[in-house]
Motif scaffolding. Sequence first.
Motif, PDB file in Angstrom:
ATOM      1  N   LEU A 108     -14.267   5.815  29.771  1.00  0.00           N
ATOM      2  CA  LEU A 108     -15.170   4.997  30.567  1.00  0.00           C
ATOM      3  C   LEU A 108     -16.463   4.730  29.803  1.00  0.00           C
ATOM      4  O   LEU A 108     -16.958   3.600  29.778  1.00  0.00           O
ATOM      5  N   ALA A 109     -16.994   5.761  29.169  1.00  0.00           N
ATOM      6  CA  ALA A 109     -18.240   5.610  28.424  1.00  0.00           C
ATOM      7  C   ALA A 109     -18.077   4.684  27.226  1.00  0.00           C
ATOM      8  O   ALA A 109     -19.035   4.034  26.806  1.00  0.00           O
ATOM      9  N   GLY A 110     -16.870   4.605  26.674  1.00  0.00           N
ATOM     10  CA  GLY A 110     -16.615   3.734  25.536  1.00  0.00           C
ATOM     11  C   GLY A 110     -16.187   2.334  25.922  1.00  0.00           C
ATOM     12  O   GLY A 110     -15.931   1.500  25.052  1.00  0.00           O
ATOM     13  N   ILE A 166      -8.768   0.654  30.670  1.00  0.00           N
ATOM     14  CA  ILE A 166      -7.305   0.776  30.743  1.00  0.00           C
ATOM     15  C   ILE A 166      -6.894   2.188  30.364  1.00  0.00           C
ATOM     16  O   ILE A 166      -6.063   2.817  31.032  1.00  0.00           O
ATOM     17  N   ALA A 167      -7.476   2.721  29.303  1.00  0.00           N
ATOM     18  CA  ALA A 167      -7.188   4.105  28.908  1.00  0.00           C
ATOM     19  C   ALA A 167      -7.582   5.068  30.025  1.00  0.00           C
ATOM     20  O   ALA A 167      -6.841   5.994  30.357  1.00  0.00           O
ATOM     21  N   ALA A 168      -8.756   4.849  30.606  1.00  0.00           N
ATOM     22  CA  ALA A 168      -9.226   5.734  31.676  1.00  0.00           C
ATOM     23  C   ALA A 168      -8.306   5.659  32.890  1.00  0.00           C
ATOM     24  O   ALA A 168      -8.006   6.680  33.524  1.00  0.00           O
ATOM     25  N   ALA A 169      -7.836   4.453  33.223  1.00  0.00           N
ATOM     26  CA  ALA A 169      -6.956   4.289  34.381  1.00  0.00           C
ATOM     27  C   ALA A 169      -5.603   4.948  34.151  1.00  0.00           C
ATOM     28  O   ALA A 169      -5.012   5.511  35.075  1.00  0.00           O
ATOM     29  N   ALA A 191     -11.275  -7.965  37.055  1.00  0.00           N
ATOM     30  CA  ALA A 191     -12.474  -8.667  36.578  1.00  0.00           C
ATOM     31  C   ALA A 191     -13.405  -7.748  35.799  1.00  0.00           C
ATOM     32  O   ALA A 191     -14.189  -8.210  34.967  1.00  0.00           O
ATOM     33  N   GLY A 192     -13.301  -6.436  36.015  1.00  0.00           N
ATOM     34  CA  GLY A 192     -14.166  -5.497  35.312  1.00  0.00           C
ATOM     35  C   GLY A 192     -13.863  -5.351  33.835  1.00  0.00           C
ATOM     36  O   GLY A 192     -14.656  -4.765  33.086  1.00  0.00           O
ATOM     37  N   GLN A 193     -12.722  -5.870  33.381  1.00  0.00           N
ATOM     38  CA  GLN A 193     -12.336  -5.773  31.977  1.00  0.00           C
ATOM     39  C   GLN A 193     -13.209  -6.655  31.083  1.00  0.00           C
ATOM     40  O   GLN A 193     -13.189  -6.528  29.859  1.00  0.00           O
ATOM     41  N   ALA A 234     -17.851  -1.787  39.443  1.00  0.00           N
ATOM     42  CA  ALA A 234     -16.901  -1.497  40.525  1.00  0.00           C
ATOM     43  C   ALA A 234     -15.610  -0.893  39.975  1.00  0.00           C
ATOM     44  O   ALA A 234     -15.056   0.052  40.555  1.00  0.00           O
ATOM     45  N   LEU A 235     -15.125  -1.424  38.854  1.00  0.00           N
ATOM     46  CA  LEU A 235     -13.911  -0.887  38.227  1.00  0.00           C
ATOM     47  C   LEU A 235     -14.120   0.548  37.785  1.00  0.00           C
ATOM     48  O   LEU A 235     -13.310   1.439  38.091  1.00  0.00           O
ATOM     49  N   HIS A 236     -15.204   0.809  37.065  1.00  0.00           N
ATOM     50  CA  HIS A 236     -15.460   2.159  36.564  1.00  0.00           C
ATOM     51  C   HIS A 236     -15.732   3.131  37.705  1.00  0.00           C
ATOM     52  O   HIS A 236     -15.310   4.292  37.643  1.00  0.00           O
ATOM     53  N   GLU A 237     -16.430   2.664  38.743  1.00  0.00           N
ATOM     54  CA  GLU A 237     -16.705   3.523  39.886  1.00  0.00           C
ATOM     55  C   GLU A 237     -15.405   3.914  40.582  1.00  0.00           C
ATOM     56  O   GLU A 237     -15.230   5.069  40.991  1.00  0.00           O
ATOM     57  N   ARG A 238     -14.488   2.952  40.708  1.00  0.00           N
ATOM     58  CA  ARG A 238     -13.214   3.250  41.378  1.00  0.00           C
ATOM     59  C   ARG A 238     -12.404   4.260  40.567  1.00  0.00           C
ATOM     60  O   ARG A 238     -11.866   5.219  41.118  1.00  0.00           O
ATOM     61  N   ILE A 239     -12.302   4.051  39.266  1.00  0.00           N
ATOM     62  CA  ILE A 239     -11.581   5.009  38.426  1.00  0.00           C
ATOM     63  C   ILE A 239     -12.251   6.375  38.491  1.00  0.00           C
ATOM     64  O   ILE A 239     -11.591   7.415  38.606  1.00  0.00           O
ATOM     65  N   GLY A 240     -13.586   6.384  38.449  1.00  0.00           N
ATOM     66  CA  GLY A 240     -14.327   7.642  38.472  1.00  0.00           C
ATOM     67  C   GLY A 240     -14.139   8.423  39.755  1.00  0.00           C
ATOM     68  O   GLY A 240     -13.952   9.644  39.727  1.00  0.00           O
TER      69      GLY A 240
END
Length: 641
Positions: free
Chosen positions: A149-151, A155-158, A224-226, A248-254
């Motif tokens: 996520l930080a990088g 997709i990798a995080a998901a 859309a977060g990509q 929103a994408l990163h928050e959901r994965i987190g």
Amino acid sequence: MIGDDLSWMKVDRQSKRDHKTSTRRLARVRLDDPTSVAAAQRRTDQFWGVLGMGRQSNRITVAENAGDLVPLSILGALVHVPRIDGVLAFFTGTPPDINGLREPARAAMGPRPGKVWSLNPDGRITDMIDWPAHVQWGADCLAETVRHLAGGRPIAAAVIARSQLERWTYNIENHHEIEPVRNGEGTADWITRVWSVYPAIAIDMGQAWSDLSEFLHARGPLVAGQEWAVEAGRVGRVRYAPSSDTRALHERIGEIASATFRQVLGCVATIARERGREDWVPLLQSAFLISDETDRSSHRWPPPVVSWPMAPEVAFGGWAKTNRLAAIGYRFEVTQAAAKDRLAAVEMNRIVAAVAERRARASDRFALAWQNEYEIEGDNFQPGALPARLFRHIAITEAAEIVSGWSATENERVALLMAAGALRSASYFWLEDTDLSLPCIRTLLEQTCVARAWRMKPERAAKLAAQAPTRQSPARWIESAGWKRAAVVGRALGEFSHTSLRQRTNGARRLLTALQPEQPEPDPHAPLTARRYALDTTAYLLAHEVIARLEAADADLGSPSSLSESFRDQVTLMGAEEHEAMLAGLLERSFSLREHDFGLPDFGPRETAASKSDLGHDDVEVDAKAETVPDAAETNDTSGD
């Protein structure tokens, strides 16, 4: 060791100056305009290399300056990792320097019963004595989710978040003796039912699983977060604030990863309770809330290492040598905190050290694999082949992101963008020697086929895209792209995409091994290169689509535009006929393997309530506490997996 000689990595100073000059020029190029790109290509020597590496380097710089790519919620979960490390290392009596490279290379990768700080990136265990290492692997995966996520690699995080959700869901079912998946019950419904045993977890974990699956199939609002990766790669940028879609994408994965991690904490608490340390249980189950930017900055987040791929210059460079000693110090510190009953005193800012310790293990694993390859290849060992391969991955990725902006339809643009992100994530994972690269390759293959279908058969693509998600399987997109003969490859990659009751990764790995071009003499080490071949070949499928769009731009611009020719000369190193022949060979070998027997599930069948039904599920017993979840492809789920 072979890694001590890095002379092959040296670049003369003039080449470095020329590269910097060319990179500065790229800052003026309008990448959404083919005319501007073609003009830059004509006046820049080795344009695609400069462009690809320049964008990659710039994205890393921007990520290092963008701490807000990581949701505060997942940092709160990460705070527990140093305590977990201390508890597990203390109970198992694992020495801090266990991964020292003084051991023979092959021996260091072998079993170390009952110890933690494992070099195994996929958490595999064969006996209950290794349960603490498996639980620590859950903490490793949380740290890796944060790192990606930080990088800016969602997709990798998901992929990590979904695999962890699947794996620990079954642990809950087993521990609480919950009824297995019911006849006709979808995967998302089953996961929701299992996690309902924990009322304190506010989110619907079945819906969470569906959201991750939809994203990995390039569907739904999270896609859309990509966009962040495209904008952050613009050469000359130092900072780029993530958009609301990226947040929103990163928050959901987190939040999904954090909720899943609660079960890992529960496992550690159970271990502590079983070892007579009931007083540690409240400490392990306490909540840390990082609620403002002051707390975030106190963690000095993110450390630069989160953005670096694990390449030779990292594994053998000054950072790795220094950080190995720092990792040993961290392990000693947290183990002593447990031994002296000072877990509560472990400071919150040790999360940076916890992530860095995982990177030290990754560099050790890379160095050992490098040494093993040298011992296998002997005089045929070519250390320069890896940087060349990584360059092609990067150049194809960056070119795909650029041509995505030239697409005629939004569907095509999104497919190319997601394919590029999947290739970037797959390459990072491949360097870590983990099977997590294969779900990314599956997304890469599927989205390349989506892009191809929209380019070549737009009416058919539109009809398929209009159908329900359950009708949009990767197999249907492979067929719509005209590559139906490669369907078995998609099937093999699918076996690695879920922690599954019917998971047959052993059979899938045999297929990927057999897919490689036949050699004059049998290669006993072919299984070791199966993942690499799958990654390289699928990357070249994406390159084929990139070139098709560059050719279209050349045709529109007219002479002297040569975008496609220069890409072939500098990146794929293949002419048009050779590239087509490579594709034809892949399809022929795939078709010849269409009847491949994937065999029984990896861990053997066990009768369950579901296996008695007409669904034909086979449960899989890994150990007394660790089991897996049903395959989405075999249930009535709604993700189209």
